[in-house]
Design a protein around this motif. Structure first.
Motif, PDB file in Angstrom:
ATOM      1  N   ASP A  65       0.853  -1.184   0.000  1.00 47.34           N
ATOM      2  CA  ASP A  65       0.000   0.000   0.000  1.00 47.34           C
ATOM      3  C   ASP A  65       0.896   1.243   0.000  1.00 47.34           C
ATOM      4  O   ASP A  65       1.990   1.233   0.525  1.00 47.34           O
ATOM      5  N   ASP A  66       0.435   2.274  -0.616  1.00 50.57           N
ATOM      6  CA  ASP A  66       1.238   3.494  -0.732  1.00 50.57           C
ATOM      7  C   ASP A  66       0.559   4.591   0.079  1.00 50.57           C
ATOM      8  O   ASP A  66      -0.176   5.407  -0.460  1.00 50.57           O
ATOM      9  N   ASP A  67       0.815   4.582   1.391  1.00 50.76           N
ATOM     10  CA  ASP A  67       0.196   5.553   2.283  1.00 50.76           C
ATOM     11  C   ASP A  67       1.011   6.842   2.272  1.00 50.76           C
ATOM     12  O   ASP A  67       2.103   6.911   2.860  1.00 50.76           O
ATOM     13  N   GLN A  68       0.502   7.871   1.612  1.00 47.17           N
ATOM     14  CA  GLN A  68       1.227   9.126   1.460  1.00 47.17           C
ATOM     15  C   GLN A  68       1.517   9.780   2.810  1.00 47.17           C
ATOM     16  O   GLN A  68       2.559  10.411   2.986  1.00 47.17           O
ATOM     17  N   ALA A  69       0.636   9.622   3.770  1.00 45.47           N
ATOM     18  CA  ALA A  69       0.852  10.227   5.085  1.00 45.47           C
ATOM     19  C   ALA A  69       2.098   9.647   5.751  1.00 45.47           C
ATOM     20  O   ALA A  69       2.874  10.377   6.387  1.00 45.47           O
ATOM     21  N   ASP A  70       2.313   8.348   5.598  1.00 40.81           N
ATOM     22  CA  ASP A  70       3.506   7.722   6.169  1.00 40.81           C
ATOM     23  C   ASP A  70       4.769   8.236   5.478  1.00 40.81           C
ATOM     24  O   ASP A  70       5.781   8.486   6.132  1.00 40.81           O
ATOM     25  N   TRP A  71       4.723   8.382   4.160  1.00 39.19           N
ATOM     26  CA  TRP A  71       5.867   8.920   3.423  1.00 39.19           C
ATOM     27  C   TRP A  71       6.123  10.373   3.803  1.00 39.19           C
ATOM     28  O   TRP A  71       7.272  10.783   3.958  1.00 39.19           O
ATOM     29  N   ASP A  72       5.063  11.151   3.960  1.00 34.56           N
ATOM     30  CA  ASP A  72       5.216  12.558   4.363  1.00 34.56           C
ATOM     31  C   ASP A  72       5.881  12.658   5.736  1.00 34.56           C
ATOM     32  O   ASP A  72       6.768  13.491   5.943  1.00 34.56           O
ATOM     33  N   ALA A  73       5.458  11.795   6.662  1.00 35.04           N
ATOM     34  CA  ALA A  73       6.060  11.798   8.001  1.00 35.04           C
ATOM     35  C   ALA A  73       7.533  11.387   7.926  1.00 35.04           C
ATOM     36  O   ALA A  73       8.380  11.956   8.626  1.00 35.04           O
ATOM     37  N   PHE A  74       7.834  10.416   7.070  1.00 38.33           N
ATOM     38  CA  PHE A  74       9.219   9.993   6.889  1.00 38.33           C
ATOM     39  C   PHE A  74      10.068  11.157   6.368  1.00 38.33           C
ATOM     40  O   PHE A  74      11.156  11.421   6.883  1.00 38.33           O
ATOM     41  N   ILE A  75       9.573  11.867   5.356  1.00 34.73           N
ATOM     42  CA  ILE A  75      10.322  12.998   4.782  1.00 34.73           C
ATOM     43  C   ILE A  75      10.497  14.110   5.824  1.00 34.73           C
ATOM     44  O   ILE A  75      11.568  14.713   5.920  1.00 34.73           O
ATOM     45  N   TRP A  79      14.143  15.530   7.025  1.00 32.55           N
ATOM     46  CA  TRP A  79      14.525  16.946   7.133  1.00 32.55           C
ATOM     47  C   TRP A  79      15.032  17.269   8.536  1.00 32.55           C
ATOM     48  O   TRP A  79      16.035  17.968   8.698  1.00 32.55           O
ATOM     49  N   GLN A  80      14.350  16.767   9.550  1.00 29.28           N
ATOM     50  CA  GLN A  80      14.762  17.028  10.931  1.00 29.28           C
ATOM     51  C   GLN A  80      16.134  16.419  11.205  1.00 29.28           C
ATOM     52  O   GLN A  80      16.984  17.042  11.848  1.00 29.28           O
ATOM     53  N   THR A  81      16.360  15.219  10.708  1.00 24.88           N
ATOM     54  CA  THR A  81      17.669  14.582  10.880  1.00 24.88           C
ATOM     55  C   THR A  81      18.753  15.409  10.218  1.00 24.88           C
ATOM     56  O   THR A  81      19.821  15.638  10.805  1.00 24.88           O
ATOM     57  N   ALA A  82      18.497  15.887   9.011  1.00 24.38           N
ATOM     58  CA  ALA A  82      19.474  16.726   8.308  1.00 24.38           C
ATOM     59  C   ALA A  82      19.740  18.007   9.090  1.00 24.38           C
ATOM     60  O   ALA A  82      20.894  18.436   9.223  1.00 24.38           O
ATOM     61  N   ASP A  83      18.695  18.605   9.647  1.00 21.76           N
ATOM     62  CA  ASP A  83      18.859  19.826  10.444  1.00 21.76           C
ATOM     63  C   ASP A  83      19.721  19.590  11.683  1.00 21.76           C
ATOM     64  O   ASP A  83      20.424  20.485  12.135  1.00 21.76           O
ATOM     65  N   ASP A  84      19.667  18.375  12.223  1.00 22.35           N
ATOM     66  CA  ASP A  84      20.381  18.047  13.455  1.00 22.35           C
ATOM     67  C   ASP A  84      21.794  17.503  13.226  1.00 22.35           C
ATOM     68  O   ASP A  84      22.539  17.306  14.185  1.00 22.35           O
ATOM     69  N   MET A  85      22.189  17.256  11.971  1.00 23.33           N
ATOM     70  CA  MET A  85      23.429  16.534  11.697  1.00 23.33           C
ATOM     71  C   MET A  85      24.707  17.328  11.939  1.00 23.33           C
ATOM     72  O   MET A  85      25.739  16.751  12.237  1.00 23.33           O
TER      73      MET A  85
END
Length: 127
Positions: A65-75, A79-85
């Motif tokens: 299944d392609d749940d866009q909400a799950d992909w949006d949360a992943f992205i 972004w947060q991980t990149a901001d913290d790196m």
């Protein structure tokens, strides 16, 4: 640091230069954009900068299944991980995303002076 310069043993794609200069303010966005443009699903997961993100990515990637909400949360978390790196982590990720075998050097630029090591660009009390 103002800028990071990456040097390849061949021209960067779409340029006639072996040198790619990136403002440190833009490095995180460039890394996420480079990651987002990858077309190989396995490689995309393998080069994620965090083990938890890799596990989530492969779980989402393998689902039928392609749940866009799950992909949006992943992205959002990417972004947060990149901001913290931090800049050194982002620079390492940038190299991994852009063919590390062809990137010969990186230079950290502060006030127009190039350094081989990011630590040299920091005030002594921050090292």
């Amino acid at each position: 640091m103002d800028t990071i310069i990456f040097v390849k043993d061949r021209n960067w794609p779409g340029t006639d230069s072996r040198i790619y200069e990136i403002s440190t303010a833009d490095l995180g966005a460039i890394c996420v954009a480079d990651w987002s443009s990858l077309t190989d699903g396995q490689f995309s997961g393998d080069v994620l900068p965090d083990e938890g993100l890799r596990e989530r990515y492969f779980t989402l990637y393998e689902r039928e299944d392609d749940d866009q909400a799950d992909w949006d949360a992943f992205i959002d978390d990417l972004w947060q991980t990149a901001d913290d790196m931090g800049l050194e982590g982002l620079a390492d990720w940038f190299v991994e995303l852009n063919d590390p075998t062809t990137i010969n050097a990186r230079y950290w630029v502060l006030d127009g002076i190039e350094y081989l090591d990011a630590a040299h660009t920091m005030p002594r009390d921050e090292m």
